[in-house]
Design a protein around this motif. Structure first.
Motif, mmCIF file in Angstrom:
data_model
loop_
_atom_site.group_PDB
_atom_site.id
_atom_site.type_symbol
_atom_site.label_atom_id
_atom_site.label_comp_id
_atom_site.label_asym_id
_atom_site.label_seq_id
_atom_site.Cartn_x
_atom_site.Cartn_y
_atom_site.Cartn_z
ATOM 1 N N ARG A 125 0.837 -1.210 0.000
ATOM 2 C CA ARG A 125 0.000 0.000 0.000
ATOM 3 C C ARG A 125 0.868 1.254 0.000
ATOM 4 N N LYS A 126 1.924 1.244 0.801
ATOM 5 C CA LYS A 126 2.832 2.399 0.863
ATOM 6 C C LYS A 126 3.547 2.618 -0.467
ATOM 7 N N LEU A 127 3.978 1.515 -1.088
ATOM 8 C CA LEU A 127 4.658 1.624 -2.377
ATOM 9 C C LEU A 127 3.708 2.162 -3.443
ATOM 10 N N ALA A 128 2.450 1.734 -3.380
ATOM 11 C CA ALA A 128 1.451 2.229 -4.330
ATOM 12 C C ALA A 128 1.210 3.717 -4.120
ATOM 13 N N ALA A 129 1.178 4.138 -2.849
ATOM 14 C CA ALA A 129 0.967 5.554 -2.535
ATOM 15 C C ALA A 129 2.124 6.409 -3.034
ATOM 16 N N GLN A 130 3.314 5.818 -3.114
ATOM 17 C CA GLN A 130 4.494 6.539 -3.601
ATOM 18 C C GLN A 130 4.626 6.456 -5.121
ATOM 19 N N GLY A 131 3.691 5.772 -5.762
ATOM 20 C CA GLY A 131 3.720 5.669 -7.212
ATOM 21 C C GLY A 131 4.736 4.684 -7.758
ATOM 22 N N LEU A 132 5.143 3.717 -6.916
ATOM 23 C CA LEU A 132 6.168 2.763 -7.332
ATOM 24 C C LEU A 132 5.579 1.436 -7.823
ATOM 25 N N VAL A 133 4.366 1.098 -7.369
ATOM 26 C CA VAL A 133 3.702 -0.123 -7.822
ATOM 27 C C VAL A 133 2.230 0.153 -8.068
ATOM 28 N N THR A 134 1.620 -0.745 -8.824
ATOM 29 C CA THR A 134 0.163 -0.744 -8.959
ATOM 30 C C THR A 134 -0.343 -2.061 -8.381
ATOM 31 N N HIS A 135 -1.503 -1.987 -7.713
ATOM 32 C CA HIS A 135 -2.015 -3.186 -7.038
ATOM 33 C C HIS A 135 -3.485 -3.012 -6.730
ATOM 34 N N ARG A 136 -4.251 -4.067 -7.036
ATOM 35 C CA ARG A 136 -5.655 -4.121 -6.636
ATOM 36 C C ARG A 136 -5.781 -5.113 -5.493
ATOM 37 N N PRO A 137 -6.747 -4.922 -4.593
ATOM 38 C CA PRO A 137 -6.926 -5.876 -3.492
ATOM 39 C C PRO A 137 -7.017 -7.307 -4.008
ATOM 40 N N TYR A 138 -6.235 -8.195 -3.426
ATOM 41 C CA TYR A 138 -6.177 -9.613 -3.759
ATOM 42 C C TYR A 138 -5.591 -9.893 -5.150
ATOM 43 N N GLY A 139 -5.117 -8.850 -5.807
ATOM 44 C CA GLY A 139 -4.550 -9.033 -7.134
ATOM 45 C C GLY A 139 -3.033 -8.978 -7.106
ATOM 46 N N PRO A 140 -2.388 -9.218 -8.265
ATOM 47 C CA PRO A 140 -0.930 -9.186 -8.323
ATOM 48 C C PRO A 140 -0.380 -7.769 -8.227
ATOM 49 N N VAL A 141 0.937 -7.694 -8.047
ATOM 50 C CA VAL A 141 1.624 -6.414 -7.887
ATOM 51 C C VAL A 141 2.493 -6.184 -9.118
ATOM 52 N N SER A 142 2.438 -4.974 -9.668
ATOM 53 C CA SER A 142 3.266 -4.619 -10.819
ATOM 54 C C SER A 142 4.035 -3.335 -10.521
ATOM 55 N N LEU A 143 5.211 -3.225 -11.078
ATOM 56 C CA LEU A 143 5.978 -1.994 -10.961
ATOM 57 C C LEU A 143 5.436 -0.949 -11.922
ATOM 58 N N THR A 144 5.359 0.275 -11.471
ATOM 59 C CA THR A 144 5.080 1.392 -12.374
ATOM 60 C C THR A 144 6.369 1.732 -13.118
ATOM 61 N N PRO A 145 6.320 2.559 -14.148
ATOM 62 C CA PRO A 145 7.572 2.960 -14.809
ATOM 63 C C PRO A 145 8.592 3.538 -13.831
ATOM 64 N N GLU A 146 8.131 4.318 -12.862
ATOM 65 C CA GLU A 146 9.054 4.877 -11.867
ATOM 66 C C GLU A 146 9.616 3.776 -10.969
ATOM 67 N N GLY A 147 8.758 2.821 -10.586
ATOM 68 C CA GLY A 147 9.222 1.711 -9.764
ATOM 69 C C GLY A 147 10.211 0.828 -10.506
ATOM 70 N N GLU A 148 9.946 0.610 -11.795
ATOM 71 C CA GLU A 148 10.859 -0.222 -12.585
ATOM 72 C C GLU A 148 12.209 0.468 -12.759
ATOM 73 N N LYS A 149 12.186 1.781 -12.943
ATOM 74 C CA LYS A 149 13.438 2.534 -13.076
ATOM 75 C C LYS A 149 14.268 2.435 -11.804
ATOM 76 N N ARG A 150 13.595 2.563 -10.663
ATOM 77 C CA ARG A 150 14.318 2.471 -9.382
ATOM 78 C C ARG A 150 14.819 1.053 -9.135
ATOM 79 N N ALA A 151 13.998 0.042 -9.451
ATOM 80 C CA ALA A 151 14.425 -1.344 -9.272
ATOM 81 C C ALA A 151 15.616 -1.657 -10.168
ATOM 82 N N ALA A 152 15.567 -1.208 -11.424
ATOM 83 C CA ALA A 152 16.663 -1.468 -12.360
ATOM 84 C C ALA A 152 17.957 -0.818 -11.877
ATOM 85 N N ALA A 153 17.852 0.342 -11.242
ATOM 86 C CA ALA A 153 19.050 1.035 -10.760
ATOM 87 C C ALA A 153 19.735 0.248 -9.646
ATOM 88 N N ILE A 154 18.964 -0.296 -8.704
ATOM 89 C CA ILE A 154 19.578 -1.044 -7.606
ATOM 90 C C ILE A 154 20.065 -2.404 -8.104
#
Length: 211
Positions: free
Chosen positions: A45-74
């Motif tokens: 929920r916190k990651l979604a609020a920061q715009g890093l992931v998208t997620h629906r209740p009981y559904g899968p989690v996906s990275l947003t473009p910003e989340g993917e950029k940050r994940a790729a950097a680390i």
């Protein structure tokens, strides 16, 4: 430098879809991280609020473009460090993961750039995982998991998962290294340099070949 906790979540989500298409669920993420599902749900929920992931209740989690950029950097940091430890310090490929987990949060961008330049700007780490460039882009050949390859399939070893160091050692001892040309005998056996090599059952889900 971002929060190590957030970075760990983003890395796990990124890793999950790197070599297959299905997205990760919160329960899978909890298992991967060794955390209580309630803790993971709250962090998602916190990651979604920061715009890093998208997620629906009981559904899968996906990275947003910003989340993917940050994940790729680390992940870029982690894989460059692994490559550096193997090439410059003689670490074995089954020894570098835990060391890189520590160092990825400690070294500066300046040092990382120096490491990348010294290594000749490698595209892959010792396990065959693609190293994202500074923009987050990766260059990866079409692939097939050993468990899904048909008998007689000929290809090069693209990647061996670093999840299980003991399995890495067994696979390496069998002569199955990244870049080796192999022929699939069945999901539990390969032909390397004309000789049949039997692998432990778990290797079928840990070795990727060129498609």
């Amino acid at each position: 430098m971002g929060s190590p906790v957030i970075d760990d979540y983003l890395k796990r989500i990124y890793h999950h879809t790197e070599w297959q298409d299905s997205r990760i669920t919160p329960s899978q993420l909890a298992t991967e991280l060794g955390l209580a599902p309630s803790s993971v749900t709250e962090m998602v929920r916190k990651l979604a609020a920061q715009g890093l992931v998208t997620h629906r209740p009981y559904g899968p989690v996906s990275l947003t473009p910003e989340g993917e950029k940050r994940a790729a950097a680390i992940i870029r940091r982690h894989r460059l460090i692994e490559t550096w430890l193997v090439n410059e310090f003689g670490y074995a490929w089954d020894e570098v993961h835990d060391e890189a987990e520590i160092l990825e949060h400690a070294i500066s961008d300046r040092l990382l750039e120096g490491i990348d330049e010294r290594l000749g700007r490698p595209r892959f780490d010792p396990h065959g995982d693609a190293i994202p460039d500074e923009s987050g882009a990766v260059d990866r050949a079409p692939f097939v998991l050993l468990s899904e390859a048909t008998a007689g399939h000929t290809g090069h070893v693209l990647r061996v998962s670093d999840r299980d160091p003991q399995l890495l050692r067994v696979v390496e001892a069998a002569g199955v290294s990244v870049g080796a040309e192999v022929v699939v005998h069945d999901p539990g056996a390969l032909v390397v340099d004309g000789a049949r090599v039997d692998l432990p059952p778990e290797a079928a889900a840990a070795v990727w070949l060129t498609a």
